[in-house]
Design a protein around this motif. Structure first.
Motif, PDB file in Angstrom:
ATOM      1  N   THR A 394      -1.353   6.545  10.005  1.00 56.86           N
ATOM      2  CA  THR A 394      -0.108   5.783   9.969  1.00 56.86           C
ATOM      3  C   THR A 394      -0.291   4.479   9.212  1.00 56.86           C
ATOM      4  N   LEU A 395      -1.362   3.745   9.505  1.00 54.81           N
ATOM      5  CA  LEU A 395      -1.617   2.477   8.831  1.00 54.81           C
ATOM      6  C   LEU A 395      -1.858   2.666   7.340  1.00 54.81           C
ATOM      7  N   ALA A 396      -2.561   3.740   6.980  1.00 54.19           N
ATOM      8  CA  ALA A 396      -2.897   3.955   5.577  1.00 54.19           C
ATOM      9  C   ALA A 396      -1.680   4.345   4.745  1.00 54.19           C
ATOM     10  N   LEU A 397      -0.692   5.016   5.347  1.00 52.49           N
ATOM     11  CA  LEU A 397       0.456   5.520   4.588  1.00 52.49           C
ATOM     12  C   LEU A 397       1.734   4.729   4.828  1.00 52.49           C
ATOM     13  N   ARG A 398       1.639   3.689   5.628  1.00 52.10           N
ATOM     14  CA  ARG A 398       2.837   2.890   5.911  1.00 52.10           C
ATOM     15  C   ARG A 398       3.327   2.185   4.648  1.00 52.10           C
ATOM     16  N   ASN A 399       4.658   2.247   4.445  1.00 48.60           N
ATOM     17  CA  ASN A 399       5.332   1.560   3.337  1.00 48.60           C
ATOM     18  C   ASN A 399       4.909   2.054   1.958  1.00 48.60           C
ATOM     19  N   VAL A 400       4.430   3.284   1.881  1.00 52.50           N
ATOM     20  CA  VAL A 400       4.128   3.884   0.582  1.00 52.50           C
ATOM     21  C   VAL A 400       5.400   4.508   0.028  1.00 52.50           C
ATOM     22  N   GLU A 401       5.710   4.230  -1.244  1.00 55.87           N
ATOM     23  CA  GLU A 401       6.886   4.825  -1.859  1.00 55.87           C
ATOM     24  C   GLU A 401       6.728   6.343  -1.928  1.00 55.87           C
ATOM     25  N   PRO A 402       7.821   7.103  -1.730  1.00 51.30           N
ATOM     26  CA  PRO A 402       7.714   8.564  -1.760  1.00 51.30           C
ATOM     27  C   PRO A 402       7.064   9.099  -3.029  1.00 51.30           C
ATOM     28  N   GLY A 403       7.327   8.468  -4.167  1.00 57.35           N
ATOM     29  CA  GLY A 403       6.754   8.926  -5.419  1.00 57.35           C
ATOM     30  C   GLY A 403       5.252   8.762  -5.500  1.00 57.35           C
TER      31      GLY A 403
END
Length: 473
Positions: A394-403
């Motif tokens: 969760t921390l690693a992928l938080r706020n990553v743009e879908p692209g």
């Protein structure tokens, strides 16, 4: 499953309702997750079969390590490339290509008649895994209906990622004892075929991301990762000061420098620099590397202890790890609620601390150590892993743009694989430095101390984030 009869159509014609499509999508994601389990457990499924492989194919002692390392080098070294290809060409398409390559070379590996053919097949299995794995996480994160569904899917993914290694040992022991070592590879074939048939019908393709492909970034990232992983593996055989080991690190560092220089200047980078600007993401990546390194190191040592010191069969050795996947799966059912209540950072800290507590008794193993202590240590390790992997994801992928989801997923899993390689190299070197012929325990205790220190480093990676809980959860 609900359905409606199509008006004016022939008898029996069925139109799927929204609920039916939702269930079909859920089944598709379960199949994607099954493929991920297959990729993860293949890193360890042949461990307990190595003596049988050596006898059957006349491996030398030096060659035998590459049955494991061939998979690890190509998997860890090509993950960033696999993630980027998924972003550009579509994640479902890239996932299916990776599964197809993995399945074909699983079959050919099981049919191998020489050491060279088996090692090549294992390396090409790793290539397929590197293409498929980043798209798994990206498909999960972009297909979830809401945050709750996303957290549940991430919990299941984390359970698969964290218990796959232990399940690989169990499955490998079972197949080796009940059939032969070749079935540790053949078992992938029916799973791969089922995934290839069903997933195109059940999982939607993600949009392609327009832009040019970053060739220089792909070459430097892949070459740098492969060189570093190779050097870490070679250190176990040649020593940390050998010219080949040092040369591998120098080449890897040079290529990573080229990558850093390139990614700041190209329009469509392979590794987006902004992915590393989040303190919570960097801490999660470091914690994952140390966590996975410590766990794989523990597997490496524990298999030797169980088979060499306690003289267990491959099947019993595998079954001894059963408390781990059971506890990880149990934790995966409640961790999403714990994250919502206490936050990801606090849960990671608690899990890392528990893992240190679990490893400490193993540093004191002796001929008189009760087997119950070993089993409790494995149980606590499973609980801590189940408590840690989903919040780290969760921390690693938080706020990553879908692209950029595929690139972020590839980066996260690259750190996991590189962490495993680092952990194994450190522990193997420590074990070798303190080992005495015919005595596992002297070197084994030193190795377990190394694994404990790696777990403590995972704890240290997230301690600083506690002072900013509002920003990182």
């Amino acid at each position: 499953m609900t359905s409606t009869i199509a008006a004016g159509g022939p008898a029996g014609t069925v139109r799927r309702s929204g609920n039916s499509r939702g269930r079909a999508g859920s089944i598709g994601l379960w199949l994607v997750m099954l493929a991920q389990l297959m990729l993860v457990l293949d890193a360890t499924v042949v461990n307990v079969a190595l003596p049988h492989i050596a006898t059957d194919l006349d491996f030398t002692r030096a060659q035998l390590s590459w049955v494991l390392n061939g998979y690890a080098v190509s998997f860890g070294g090509l993950l960033l490339l696999g993630g980027r290809i998924g972003d550009v060409f579509g994640r479902r398409r890239t996932f299916l290509l990776g599964v197809a390559v993995f399945t074909v070379f699983s079959l050919l590996g099981g049919l191998a008649t020489s050491p060279l053919l088996l090692v090549i097949a294992r390396a090409l299995q790793g290539l397929g895994a590197a293409f498929a794995a980043p798209s798994v996480l990206a498909l999960i994160t972009t297909s979830a209906r809401d945050d709750g569904a996303r957290n549940r899917a991430l919990a299941l993914f984390s359970a698969v990622a964290s218990m796959g290694g232990a399940l690989g040992l169990i499955l490998g022991g079972l197949l080796t004892d009940m059939a032969n070592w070749r079935w540790t590879l053949f078992i992938n074939v029916p799973i791969g075929v089922a995934v290839l048939i069903a997933v195109p019908r059940l999982v939607a393709e993600t949009p392609r991301r327009p832009g040019r492909f970053d060739i220089l970034g792909a070459v430097s990232a892949t070459g740098g990762a492969v060189a570093i992983v190779w050097a870490l593996i070679q250190a176990g055989d040649d020593g940390w000061s050998s010219p080949r080991t040092i040369g591998g690190f120098v080449v890897g560092a040079a290529l990573i420098t080229v990558l850093a220089f390139t990614e700041r200047r190209v329009a469509h980078p392979l590794l987006h620099p902004q992915l590393l600007r989040s303190p919570s993401r960097v801490a999660a990546l470091a914690a994952m590397a140390a966590t996975y390194g410590g766990m794989l190191a523990m597997f490496f040592l524990m298999v030797q202890y169980l088979e060499n010191d306690l003289h267990l069969t491959p099947l019993l050795t595998g079954l001894a790890f059963l408390p781990m996947p059971l506890s990880i799966f149990a934790m995966s059912r409640i961790v999403p609620r714990l994250v919502e209540r206490f936050g990801a950072v606090r849960l990671v800290m608690l899990g890392a601390a528990l893992r240190v507590v679990a490893f400490l008794p193993l540093t004191q193993l002796s001929a008189n150590t009760p087997f119950a202590i070993v089993m409790v240590a494995l149980l606590l390790t499973g609980i801590s892993a189940g408590m840690t992997f989903m919040p780290l994801t969760t921390l690693a992928l938080r706020n990553v743009e879908p692209g950029h989801a595929g690139s972020a997923s590839g980066l996260f899993q690259t750190m996991q694989q590189l962490g495993g390689a680092v952990g194994l190299a450190i522990v193997a070197s420590t074990y070798a430095a303190f080992a005495t012929p015919g005595d596992f325990l002297t070197g084994g205790r030193a190795g377990f101390w190394s694994a404990t220190i790696l777990s403590a480093l995972a704890l240290a990676a997230v301690v600083g984030l506690v002072i900013r809980p509002r920003k990182v959860g």
